[in-house]
Design a protein around this motif. Structure first.
Motif, PDB file in Angstrom:
ATOM      1  N   TRP A 144       0.830  -1.211   0.000  1.00 47.06           N
ATOM      2  CA  TRP A 144       0.000   0.000   0.000  1.00 47.06           C
ATOM      3  C   TRP A 144       0.861   1.257   0.000  1.00 47.06           C
ATOM      4  CZ3 TRP A 144      -1.129   3.921   3.710  1.00 47.06           C
ATOM      5  CH2 TRP A 144      -2.154   4.776   3.308  1.00 47.06           C
ATOM      6  N   LEU A 145       1.940   1.244   0.764  1.00 46.22           N
ATOM      7  CA  LEU A 145       2.840   2.401   0.776  1.00 46.22           C
ATOM      8  C   LEU A 145       3.450   2.627  -0.600  1.00 46.22           C
ATOM      9  CD1 LEU A 145       4.631   1.931   4.224  1.00 46.22           C
ATOM     10  CD2 LEU A 145       2.792   3.547   3.649  1.00 46.22           C
ATOM     11  N   ASP A 146       3.732   1.541  -1.313  1.00 43.93           N
ATOM     12  CA  ASP A 146       4.247   1.655  -2.673  1.00 43.93           C
ATOM     13  C   ASP A 146       3.207   2.327  -3.573  1.00 43.93           C
ATOM     14  OD1 ASP A 146       6.253   1.163  -4.730  1.00 43.93           O
ATOM     15  OD2 ASP A 146       4.867  -0.355  -5.486  1.00 43.93           O
ATOM     16  N   GLU A 147       1.941   1.947  -3.444  1.00 45.82           N
ATOM     17  CA  GLU A 147       0.884   2.578  -4.245  1.00 45.82           C
ATOM     18  C   GLU A 147       0.701   4.046  -3.869  1.00 45.82           C
ATOM     19  OE1 GLU A 147      -2.832   0.632  -4.863  1.00 45.82           O
ATOM     20  OE2 GLU A 147      -1.888  -1.310  -5.205  1.00 45.82           O
ATOM     21  N   LEU A 148       0.770   4.336  -2.586  1.00 45.54           N
ATOM     22  CA  LEU A 148       0.659   5.720  -2.120  1.00 45.54           C
ATOM     23  C   LEU A 148       1.796   6.560  -2.697  1.00 45.54           C
ATOM     24  CD1 LEU A 148      -0.702   7.816  -0.209  1.00 45.54           C
ATOM     25  CD2 LEU A 148       0.846   6.973   1.582  1.00 45.54           C
ATOM     26  N   ALA A 149       3.014   6.045  -2.614  1.00 46.52           N
ATOM     27  CA  ALA A 149       4.176   6.764  -3.142  1.00 46.52           C
ATOM     28  C   ALA A 149       4.066   6.930  -4.653  1.00 46.52           C
ATOM     29  CB  ALA A 149       5.462   6.018  -2.781  1.00 46.52           C
ATOM     30  N   ALA A 150       3.616   5.892  -5.341  1.00 44.95           N
ATOM     31  CA  ALA A 150       3.464   5.981  -6.800  1.00 44.95           C
ATOM     32  C   ALA A 150       2.451   7.075  -7.152  1.00 44.95           C
ATOM     33  CB  ALA A 150       3.011   4.635  -7.373  1.00 44.95           C
ATOM     34  N   GLY A 151       1.382   7.157  -6.397  1.00 44.82           N
ATOM     35  CA  GLY A 151       0.398   8.211  -6.636  1.00 44.82           C
ATOM     36  C   GLY A 151       1.004   9.590  -6.463  1.00 44.82           C
ATOM     37  N   MET A 152       1.827   9.751  -5.440  1.00 44.32           N
ATOM     38  CA  MET A 152       2.465  11.048  -5.207  1.00 44.32           C
ATOM     39  C   MET A 152       3.451  11.390  -6.312  1.00 44.32           C
ATOM     40  SD  MET A 152       3.054  11.512  -1.122  1.00 44.32           S
ATOM     41  CE  MET A 152       3.218   9.878  -0.470  1.00 44.32           C
ATOM     42  N   LEU A 153       4.101  10.383  -6.878  1.00 50.55           N
ATOM     43  CA  LEU A 153       5.044  10.623  -7.966  1.00 50.55           C
ATOM     44  C   LEU A 153       4.334  10.927  -9.278  1.00 50.55           C
ATOM     45  CD1 LEU A 153       7.762   7.879  -7.402  1.00 50.55           C
ATOM     46  CD2 LEU A 153       8.115  10.355  -7.308  1.00 50.55           C
ATOM     47  N   GLN A 154       3.254  10.216  -9.534  1.00 49.37           N
ATOM     48  CA  GLN A 154       2.585  10.299 -10.830  1.00 49.37           C
ATOM     49  C   GLN A 154       1.649  11.490 -10.966  1.00 49.37           C
ATOM     50  OE1 GLN A 154       0.692   6.492 -10.936  1.00 49.37           O
ATOM     51  NE2 GLN A 154       2.587   5.393 -11.345  1.00 49.37           N
ATOM     52  N   VAL A 155       1.052  11.918  -9.880  1.00 48.58           N
ATOM     53  CA  VAL A 155       0.035  12.969  -9.950  1.00 48.58           C
ATOM     54  C   VAL A 155       0.587  14.238  -9.311  1.00 48.58           C
ATOM     55  CG1 VAL A 155      -2.307  13.623  -9.328  1.00 48.58           C
ATOM     56  CG2 VAL A 155      -1.777  11.235  -9.822  1.00 48.58           C
ATOM     57  N   ARG A 156       0.955  15.174 -10.179  1.00 50.23           N
ATOM     58  CA  ARG A 156       1.521  16.421  -9.673  1.00 50.23           C
ATOM     59  C   ARG A 156       0.484  17.115  -8.804  1.00 50.23           C
ATOM     60  NH1 ARG A 156       4.618  19.747 -14.110  1.00 50.23           N
ATOM     61  NH2 ARG A 156       5.341  20.729 -12.219  1.00 50.23           N
ATOM     62  N   GLY A 157       0.901  17.578  -7.666  1.00 54.16           N
ATOM     63  CA  GLY A 157       0.006  18.254  -6.743  1.00 54.16           C
ATOM     64  C   GLY A 157      -0.481  17.341  -5.633  1.00 54.16           C
ATOM     65  N   LEU A 158      -0.515  16.046  -5.882  1.00 48.71           N
ATOM     66  CA  LEU A 158      -0.990  15.116  -4.863  1.00 48.71           C
ATOM     67  C   LEU A 158      -0.032  15.057  -3.682  1.00 48.71           C
ATOM     68  CD1 LEU A 158      -3.262  13.158  -4.180  1.00 48.71           C
ATOM     69  CD2 LEU A 158      -1.980  11.365  -5.341  1.00 48.71           C
ATOM     70  N   LYS A 159       1.263  15.117  -3.958  1.00 47.77           N
ATOM     71  CA  LYS A 159       2.251  15.090  -2.869  1.00 47.77           C
ATOM     72  C   LYS A 159       2.069  16.297  -1.952  1.00 47.77           C
ATOM     73  CE  LYS A 159       6.551  16.023  -3.642  1.00 47.77           C
ATOM     74  NZ  LYS A 159       7.377  16.997  -2.997  1.00 47.77           N
ATOM     75  N   ALA A 160       1.808  17.467  -2.535  1.00 51.31           N
ATOM     76  CA  ALA A 160       1.595  18.667  -1.721  1.00 51.31           C
ATOM     77  C   ALA A 160       0.350  18.519  -0.858  1.00 51.31           C
ATOM     78  CB  ALA A 160       1.467  19.896  -2.613  1.00 51.31           C
ATOM     79  N   LEU A 161      -0.702  17.980  -1.437  1.00 49.34           N
ATOM     80  CA  LEU A 161      -1.937  17.775  -0.682  1.00 49.34           C
ATOM     81  C   LEU A 161      -1.707  16.785   0.444  1.00 49.34           C
ATOM     82  CD1 LEU A 161      -4.959  18.148  -0.250  1.00 49.34           C
ATOM     83  CD2 LEU A 161      -5.330  16.342  -1.934  1.00 49.34           C
ATOM     84  N   LEU A 162      -1.084  15.662   0.143  1.00 48.54           N
ATOM     85  CA  LEU A 162      -0.852  14.662   1.168  1.00 48.54           C
ATOM     86  C   LEU A 162       0.212  15.110   2.161  1.00 48.54           C
ATOM     87  CD1 LEU A 162      -1.225  11.388  -0.892  1.00 48.54           C
ATOM     88  CD2 LEU A 162      -2.823  12.391   0.742  1.00 48.54           C
ATOM     89  N   GLY A 163       1.062  16.022   1.744  1.00 49.04           N
ATOM     90  CA  GLY A 163       2.048  16.570   2.677  1.00 49.04           C
ATOM     91  C   GLY A 163       1.382  17.255   3.848  1.00 49.04           C
ATOM     92  N   THR A 164       0.309  17.973   3.592  1.00 48.16           N
ATOM     93  CA  THR A 164      -0.415  18.606   4.701  1.00 48.16           C
ATOM     94  C   THR A 164      -1.175  17.563   5.503  1.00 48.16           C
ATOM     95  OG1 THR A 164      -2.330  19.113   3.317  1.00 48.16           O
ATOM     96  CG2 THR A 164      -0.642  20.818   3.506  1.00 48.16           C
ATOM     97  N   ALA A 165      -1.598  16.489   4.847  1.00 46.51           N
ATOM     98  CA  ALA A 165      -2.325  15.433   5.549  1.00 46.51           C
ATOM     99  C   ALA A 165      -1.420  14.679   6.517  1.00 46.51           C
ATOM    100  CB  ALA A 165      -2.945  14.458   4.550  1.00 46.51           C
ATOM    101  N   VAL A 166      -0.143  14.523   6.165  1.00 38.26           N
ATOM    102  CA  VAL A 166       0.749  13.749   7.018  1.00 38.26           C
ATOM    103  C   VAL A 166       1.334  14.555   8.164  1.00 38.26           C
ATOM    104  CG1 VAL A 166       1.298  12.141   5.157  1.00 38.26           C
ATOM    105  CG2 VAL A 166       2.849  14.037   5.621  1.00 38.26           C
ATOM    106  N   THR A 167       0.980  15.809   8.258  1.00 35.75           N
ATOM    107  CA  THR A 167       1.415  16.578   9.417  1.00 35.75           C
ATOM    108  C   THR A 167       0.559  16.257  10.624  1.00 35.75           C
ATOM    109  OG1 THR A 167      -0.022  18.442   8.892  1.00 35.75           O
ATOM    110  CG2 THR A 167       2.240  18.502   8.002  1.00 35.75           C
TER     111      THR A 167
END
Length: 186
Positions: free
Chosen positions: A91-114
């Protein structure tokens, strides 16, 4: 109790056009895409954009809500067919792949992981909590590891991989494997 009026049809259409334009612009330019450009693409004024989405973060969250929910939902499907430690890593691999593939998703999830962040982060934090808990119960993960720790570490791995120009996921998978080995119960 205040009554909530349904959204007018024209307002609903504007909102849908804004979300489509935002997803397209974020895919092209990342989370820093011009809000004026998004409004222009949607065929509305910037005031209309701000009435629907008062902040960039609100627009980013709305544009990616379904994708984030889908990633979170995959946790249970993955957990159903694998041992707990393997399920967490997959699951972490899929989560990371999503953050790599979809620009902007990493920024959104970055606030979620705080630990706070957007409401859509709740589903990701919940999925992580279920998988981390199951891995701990199975003896595959140390007991002192919190779900938010794992999410923050994955976010850091993705950020470091992007900075190094490694965006195909190969390095991320290696780093995730090393992470899980380091977090394994000893």
């Amino acid at each position: 109790m205040a009554q909530v009026r349904p959204m007018r049809a024209d307002a609903r259409r504007n909102r849908e056009r804004l979300l489509a334009a935002a997803a397209e612009a974020f895919a092209e330019h990342g989370e820093g895409a011009s809000l004026d450009e998004i409004a222009r693409r949607a065929g509305v004024g910037v005031g209309t954009l701000y009435r629907h989405f008062p902040t960039r973060q609100a627009l980013l969250e709305a544009a990616y809500l379904e994708r984030v929910e889908a990633i979170a939902a995959r946790a249970d499907a993955i957990a159903a067919g694998r041992p707990a430690g393997d399920a967490l890593l997959a699951w972490l691999d899929e989560l990371a792949a999503g953050m790599l593939q979809v620009r902007g998703l990493k920024a959104l999830l970055g606030t979620a992981v705080t630990g706070g962040g957007p409401a859509c982060g709740d589903c990701v934090r919940g999925a992580a909590a279920r998988l981390v808990g199951a891995a701990q119960e199975a003896g595959a993960l140390r007991r002192d590891v919190a779900p938010i720790d794992v999410l923050r570490l994955v976010h850091g791995i993705v950020t470091a991989s992007e900075a190094a120009g490694e965006v195909d996921g190969t390095a991320v998978r290696r780093y995730l494997s090393l992470l899980m080995e380091g977090l394994a119960r000893t």
